[in-house]
Enzyme design. Structure first.
Site, PDB file in Angstrom:
ATOM      1  N   ASN A 225     -10.526  10.334   3.691  1.00  0.00           N
ATOM      2  CA  ASN A 225      -9.158  10.172   3.162  1.00  0.00           C
ATOM      3  C   ASN A 225      -8.856  11.247   2.112  1.00  0.00           C
ATOM      4  O   ASN A 225      -8.372  10.960   1.018  1.00  0.00           O
ATOM      5  CB  ASN A 225      -8.981   8.770   2.566  1.00  0.00           C
ATOM      6  CG  ASN A 225      -7.528   8.317   2.587  1.00  0.00           C
ATOM      7  OD1 ASN A 225      -6.646   9.045   3.038  1.00  0.00           O
ATOM      8  ND2 ASN A 225      -7.265   7.133   2.079  1.00  0.00           N
TER       9      ASN A 225
ATOM     10  N   HIS B 214      -3.246  -0.255  -2.359  1.00  0.00           N
ATOM     11  CA  HIS B 214      -3.706  -0.743  -1.065  1.00  0.00           C
ATOM     12  C   HIS B 214      -3.193  -2.146  -0.768  1.00  0.00           C
ATOM     13  O   HIS B 214      -2.999  -2.497   0.401  1.00  0.00           O
ATOM     14  CB  HIS B 214      -5.240  -0.744  -1.003  1.00  0.00           C
ATOM     15  CG  HIS B 214      -5.820   0.564  -0.574  1.00  0.00           C
ATOM     16  ND1 HIS B 214      -6.173   1.545  -1.460  1.00  0.00           N
ATOM     17  CD2 HIS B 214      -6.108   1.053   0.656  1.00  0.00           C
ATOM     18  CE1 HIS B 214      -6.655   2.590  -0.793  1.00  0.00           C
ATOM     19  NE2 HIS B 214      -6.626   2.322   0.488  1.00  0.00           N
TER      20      HIS B 214
END
Length: 476
Positions: free
Chosen positions: A327, A363
């Protein structure tokens, strides 16, 4: 009558997808996501061969329409959430200008909208819903506000990164929409700044000025690599699953098996992210967005949108190596727009902790995210102490340099690394307290016990194993 026929067509289309998903052993939403990701390739080919160096407004319009169509295909009328946030962001930039107020308003509004989305759509499972691309969009719009603010400052007062990404012009609504809905990054990323998008639509991201980029082969390489990991994940997930991890059968297994299962599960579960990012990177490369200049040998680089360093991800025995390879663009976004802007705190460790806290909240609202990033912070902290200890201690340094023992050390390091990477992912993937606490209890909170113990014990070990002269040399 025509409307009725159109509605019937959509209904049959949905039924066909549902049947196809059932036949593949997948959910309909997962199949829609996969189709949307691979759809990027024909869309990129059209932009590459039809729209390259055409009127800029046409490219913005194309990116907006295709991105909105993908959003509608996946989430129906819920695409209005992203449309509303993009429009409000445009108004913030226009009405508030290049001010701190605009940056703070953007951050508060976009994050609050995302949090509200998480709150009202939350379930106990990982669902593919409108909040998934919206979290990507949230970072993109916050970064745009900060770059727009930097664009009003004197260049000499900015850092090299800020100078590179500062937005000097005033974006139109069509520009902001095209940037937000670009089909090569809307669903799962990667993150990229407005300045890079401007270069794309102007036809500047090419290794041959004035001509289409020679990016076809590099794009196919990432596509095929993504397909390889998709096949790997598909086969491995037949034997490794979240459901088994919380089953009674898992709890009845021996302790060593429970630990080994977490090790394998943690590695496998990440392959679905690897697949998506590699495939989307190929789309970005095909359009030219992945162009990153040339190396010292004059060879073009196509890694501007790389979210994965696959070789490092597969071979590193360190947790920090996994973070550096996974990521990448999101981590770079957090470093550029969050971590580095907390420099005024005067404490690097505090800035890092707050950055991880932001990532956890971004998140989602499940407590598992907080536990995961807390564990990441702890492991990285201990790992750095262990690396420094092995480097500064003469006996440990001599032992590590024994060639015959290096393969053994690598296997041990990799085993520990994979085990506790999986351990950290348990709350991240299982979300709710009842599930991840059940798994952690089954292995007696091994990761927390080990790393908290090391955190307190290592300073004393260092006093014994590191000679005073080494400490003085390091202090100098």
């Amino acid at each position: 009558m025509a409307a009725a026929e159109g509605g019937t067509g959509l209904m049959w289309s949905g039924l066909s997808l549902a049947k196809a998903a059932e036949a593949l052993g997948s959910s309909e939403q997962a199949l829609r996501l996969i189709l949307s990701i691979f759809l990027g390739y024909p869309l990129a080919l059209f932009q590459r061969y039809v729209l390259f160096q055409k009127e800029i407004y046409l490219i913005h319009l194309y990116d907006t329409i295709t991105g909105l169509s993908i959003a509608y295909f996946n989430f129906g009328l819920q695409f209005f959430h992203s449309l509303l946030c993009v429009f409000i962001q445009f108004l913030i930039l226009r009405l508030m200008g290049r001010t701190v107020t605009a940056v703070c308003t953007t951050f508060c509004f976009q994050m609050a909208y995302l949090m509200a989305g998480y709150y009202f759509t939350a379930t106990e499972h990982y669902d593919i819903k409108w909040t998934m691309p919206h979290c990507v969009l949230t970072l993109k719009l916050i970064g745009l506000a900060m770059d727009y603010y930097d664009g009003g400052k004197d260049m000499e007062s900015l850092s090299p990164d800020q100078q590179r990404y500062a937005v000097r012009g005033v974006p139109t609504l069509l520009e902001v929409s095209g940037f937000s809905y670009f089909y090569g990054a809307f669903m799962v990323g990667p993150q990229f700044p407005m300045g890079q998008y401007h270069k794309l639509v102007r036809g500047e991201l090419t290794d041959v000025p004035g001509q289409r980029p020679n990016s076809f082969v590099p794009a196919l390489n990432r596509l095929f690599l993504g397909l390889f990991f998709l096949a790997l994940f598909t086969v491995a997930s037949l034997y490794v699953s979240d459901e088994y991890l919380v089953s009674d059968n898992y709890l009845e297994q021996p302790f060593w098996f429970r630990c080994l299962y977490i090790l394998v599960w943690g590695k496998v579960i990440l392959y679905k992210y690897v697949t998506c990012w590699l495939v989307m990177e190929g789309v970005c490369i095909l359009t030219g967005l992945g162009y990153n200049g040339k190396d010292e040998n004059g060879k073009p680089k196509w890694d501007a949108c790389a979210n994965m360093k696959v070789w490092l991800f597969e071979t590193t025995p360190f947790f920090t190596g996994t973070i550096a390879s996974f990521n990448i663009n999101t981590n770079a976004w957090v470093a550029r727009y969050f971590f580095k802007r907390l420099k005024f705190l005067g404490n690097k460790l505090l800035s890092q902790g707050l950055s991880l806290l932001f990532l956890a909240v971004w998140h989602g609202l499940h407590c598992g995210y907080l536990v995961c990033f807390q564990m990441e912070f702890l492991i990285v902290l201990v790992e750095r102490q262990l690396i420094n200890l092995a480097r500064d201690s003469p006996p440990l340094s001599a032992l590590a340099s024994v060639t015959v023992l290096r393969p053994l050390f690598y296997v041990l390091q990799q085993t520990v690394h994979l085990m506790f990477m999986g351990y950290s992912l348990v709350p991240f993937c299982l979300f709710t307290w009842e599930k991840w606490i059940k798994v952690y209890s089954s292995i007696y909170f091994l990761g927390h016990v080990l790393y908290f113990s090391l955190l307190f014990v290592l300073p004393y070990v260092r006093r014994v194993l590191v000679p005073r002269r080494e400490k003085l040399k390091k202090a100098e």
